[in-house]
Motif scaffolding. Sequence first.
Motif, short mmCIF file in Angstrom:
data_model
loop_
_atom_site.label_atom_id
_atom_site.label_comp_id
_atom_site.label_asym_id
_atom_site.label_seq_id
_atom_site.Cartn_x
_atom_site.Cartn_y
_atom_site.Cartn_z
N ILE A 12 0.71 -1.18 0.04
CA ILE A 12 -0.06 -0.22 0.07
C ILE A 12 0.99 1.17 0.16
CG2 ILE A 12 -2.02 1.18 1.09
CD1 ILE A 12 -2.47 -1.42 2.79
N GLY A 15 4.82 5.90 -2.55
CA GLY A 15 5.82 6.78 -2.49
C GLY A 15 7.23 6.07 -2.60
N SER A 17 9.18 4.37 -0.59
CA SER A 17 9.11 3.19 0.28
C SER A 17 8.64 2.04 -0.49
CB SER A 17 8.61 3.27 1.57
OG SER A 17 9.16 4.25 2.47
N GLY A 18 7.40 2.36 -0.90
CA GLY A 18 6.77 1.28 -1.57
C GLY A 18 7.35 0.74 -3.04
N GLU A 36 -1.86 2.61 -5.13
CA GLU A 36 -1.56 4.26 -4.69
C GLU A 36 -2.89 4.74 -4.78
OE1 GLU A 36 0.98 6.40 -3.58
OE2 GLU A 36 -0.93 7.90 -3.81
N VAL A 43 1.64 12.26 -7.39
CA VAL A 43 2.80 11.95 -6.37
C VAL A 43 4.15 12.59 -6.70
CG1 VAL A 43 4.19 9.95 -5.90
CG2 VAL A 43 1.81 9.77 -6.07
N ARG A 48 9.60 17.11 -1.68
CA ARG A 48 10.02 16.88 -0.68
C ARG A 48 11.46 16.57 -0.23
NH1 ARG A 48 6.02 12.28 1.27
NH2 ARG A 48 4.17 13.57 2.51
N ALA A 49 12.02 15.65 0.13
CA ALA A 49 13.47 15.52 0.30
C ALA A 49 14.48 15.90 -0.69
CB ALA A 49 13.76 14.01 0.83
N GLY A 50 15.75 16.15 -0.50
CA GLY A 50 16.76 16.61 -1.25
C GLY A 50 18.07 15.91 -0.96
N VAL A 168 -3.51 4.39 5.47
CA VAL A 168 -4.84 3.47 6.25
C VAL A 168 -4.04 2.34 7.17
CG1 VAL A 168 -4.99 1.97 4.16
CG2 VAL A 168 -7.07 2.18 5.66
N TYR A 226 14.33 27.13 2.80
CA TYR A 226 12.98 26.92 3.51
C TYR A 226 13.32 28.00 4.67
CZ TYR A 226 12.61 22.12 2.09
OH TYR A 226 12.68 21.04 1.24
N ALA A 270 5.35 22.60 5.56
CA ALA A 270 5.17 21.36 6.44
C ALA A 270 5.31 21.45 7.91
CB ALA A 270 6.32 20.56 5.74
N ALA A 300 17.75 15.72 7.72
CA ALA A 300 17.41 15.02 6.25
C ALA A 300 17.30 13.46 6.53
CB ALA A 300 18.49 15.34 5.37
N LEU A 303 13.48 10.07 4.61
CA LEU A 303 13.45 9.32 3.41
C LEU A 303 14.54 8.25 3.54
CD1 LEU A 303 12.68 8.38 0.62
CD2 LEU A 303 14.14 10.23 -0.40
N ALA A 306 13.23 5.47 6.02
CA ALA A 306 12.42 4.73 4.88
C ALA A 306 13.27 3.60 4.50
CB ALA A 306 11.51 5.70 4.13
P1 FAD Z 1 5.16 8.85 1.31
O1 FAD Z 1 6.53 9.67 0.51
O2 FAD Z 1 4.21 9.60 2.16
O3 FAD Z 1 4.38 7.95 0.41
C1 FAD Z 1 3.27 7.41 0.78
C2 FAD Z 1 2.33 7.01 -0.50
O4 FAD Z 1 1.35 6.55 0.08
C3 FAD Z 1 1.95 8.37 -0.98
O5 FAD Z 1 2.05 8.47 -2.29
C4 FAD Z 1 0.29 8.19 -0.64
O6 FAD Z 1 -0.40 9.18 -1.68
C5 FAD Z 1 -0.03 7.04 -0.60
N1 FAD Z 1 -1.04 6.56 0.20
C6 FAD Z 1 -1.51 7.29 1.45
N2 FAD Z 1 -2.53 6.85 1.77
C7 FAD Z 1 -2.92 5.85 1.09
C8 FAD Z 1 -4.13 4.74 0.83
N3 FAD Z 1 -4.93 4.76 1.96
N4 FAD Z 1 -4.18 3.96 -0.17
C9 FAD Z 1 -3.17 4.04 -0.95
N5 FAD Z 1 -2.01 4.83 -0.90
C10 FAD Z 1 -2.01 5.59 -0.01
N6 FAD Z 1 14.02 12.84 4.18
C11 FAD Z 1 15.36 12.88 3.78
O7 FAD Z 1 15.68 11.75 3.85
N7 FAD Z 1 16.07 13.86 3.48
C12 FAD Z 1 15.52 15.27 3.23
O8 FAD Z 1 16.32 15.88 2.82
C13 FAD Z 1 14.26 15.29 3.48
N8 FAD Z 1 13.71 16.55 3.29
C14 FAD Z 1 12.27 16.89 3.62
C15 FAD Z 1 11.72 18.10 3.28
C16 FAD Z 1 10.26 18.22 3.56
C17 FAD Z 1 9.94 19.57 3.41
C18 FAD Z 1 9.40 17.04 3.97
C19 FAD Z 1 7.98 17.41 4.09
C20 FAD Z 1 9.84 15.82 4.01
C21 FAD Z 1 11.28 15.67 3.79
N9 FAD Z 1 12.08 14.34 4.06
C22 FAD Z 1 13.24 14.35 3.95
C23 FAD Z 1 10.96 13.19 4.50
C24 FAD Z 1 10.77 12.45 3.25
O9 FAD Z 1 10.24 13.15 2.24
C25 FAD Z 1 9.59 11.16 3.73
O10 FAD Z 1 10.37 10.51 4.97
C26 FAD Z 1 9.64 10.38 2.51
O11 FAD Z 1 8.61 10.69 1.51
C27 FAD Z 1 8.84 8.90 3.20
O12 FAD Z 1 8.58 8.05 2.08
P2 FAD Z 1 7.29 7.19 2.11
O13 FAD Z 1 7.35 6.41 0.86
O14 FAD Z 1 7.41 6.23 3.55
O15 FAD Z 1 6.07 7.92 2.26
#
Ligand code: FAD
Length: 394
Positions: A12, A15, A17-18, A36, A43, A48-50, A168, A226, A270, A300, A303, A306
């Motif tokens: 599920i 992003g 991770s998935g 997704e 998406v 977000r991260a850099g 969820v 930022y 954020a 940072a 991500l 994750a």
């Molecule tokens: P997400 O990226 O949140 O992906 C989850 C996905 O699940 C999304 O696409 C969403 O649409 C989907 N989803 C949600 N609910 C459901 C559902 N019910 N059913 C199906 N799909 C669903 N991290 C770093 O390591 N370095 C950085 O420099 C950094 N800078 C950042 C700057 C900002 C401004 C922000 C906000 C975050 C930053 N991060 C950084 C954090 C990083 O962006 C997150 O940790 C990362 O996106 C996590 O990935 P994820 O795949 O776990 O979750």
Amino acid sequence: MTTPMKTKVGIIGGGPSGLLLSQLLHLKGIDNVLLEKHSRDYVLGRIRAGVLEHGFAELMREAQCGERMDREGEIHDGFYIAHDGIRDRVDLKKYTGGNSVVVYGQTEVTRDLYEARDKMGGTVIHEAQDVTPHDLKSDAPYLTYRLGDEPHRVDCDFIIGADGFHGVSRKSIPKDVLTEYEKVYPFGWLGVLSRTKPVSPELIYAKHERGFALCSLRSQVLSRYYLQVPLTDRVEDWSDEDFWAELKKRLPEDVAGDLITGPSIEKSIAPLRSFVAEPMRYGNLFLAGDAAHIVPPTGARGLNSAASDIYYLYHALLDHYQDGDDTGLEQYSQKALARVWKAQRFSWWMTSLLHTFPDSISYDKRLQQTDLEYLFSSDAAQTSLAENYVGLPF
Ligand code: FAD
Ligand code: DHB
């Protein structure tokens, strides 16, 4: 209901991770389906991260998705902390015995992963509504979802909750099983992306009494900045002119003088939060990434944390399917959480060191100042900062 799909691993969240897990598993012949909620454009529109740590970059290469990252990403051997009108450099390479980070946007990571999934014919279903995990404690868990009006079902061996903080998956674990630890900070980050030359080739984390600021980048023609802002501020409150004027005030004079401004191409706020949910497994549901833990972005780590979950999960699933060995799955939550909490500690520390807290008393401010003075007078302190910033070993 259409005929149920059958797969090994139901994921599920599309992003990073998935997508990364989906790609890694597929390369080893382990069938999986990814659901997704949003469209691909949505998406890819999220900025977000850099900053990617070495371990994340390695995982991208293992997923055969590292080519563009290696070509276009920038290796950074250090960054600056600006304070009291000066800049001190943290030499990552020196203090980690040669390690560094890669500056490459999460948007690009996600784009590369989507392209790789397309190329391999991976099953990635977008705009899947009402995704719901079922029978998590059984050997035959399944997912239901809707595409338009049509209900669908996916039968699987395992479900991976990689659906971010608002997803969820975590919510489907009974409340009495889950312990949640949370700290909310009294400010957010207002981010601006602009097609301008970055003010500095290396990142600048700026501590200022008006509030924290960060000068980051995506490339030598794309800047990311930022500002710490109160939680009550809205994006509409900030014109581009106001943003640039405030950023200049928070940077050392020589840096502010070099700042090239231009129209913003993205602007968002954020909120900052620290959050961990324990355990990261419930029956045959495994949480990964932001679904289980959030950090304030200062270090940072988000991500990158994750990525370590995905590393542990990927190897645990490989051991299960290739060798019938479930040790990795049994130890997943404990192993992942041990690293997650270290990222929590580091992110909290970087945030506390560099931000202006509305309720801080003069004693807190002197301690913050002393922490900074100690940092740049001690090789041990800089080693600790550097090893955490480039990422602790998986
Ligand atoms: P997400 O990226 O949140 O992906 C989850 C996905 O699940 C999304 O696409 C969403 O649409 C989907 N989803 C949600 N609910 C459901 C559902 N019910 N059913 C199906 N799909 C669903 N991290 C770093 O390591 N370095 C950085 O420099 C950094 N800078 C950042 C700057 C900002 C401004 C922000 C906000 C975050 C930053 N991060 C950084 C954090 C990083 O962006 C997150 O940790 C990362 O996106 C996590 O990935 P994820 O795949 O776990 O979750
Ligand atoms: C970026 C975000 C961060 O949180 C950070 O610590 C460094 C860079 C960025 O978006 O560029």
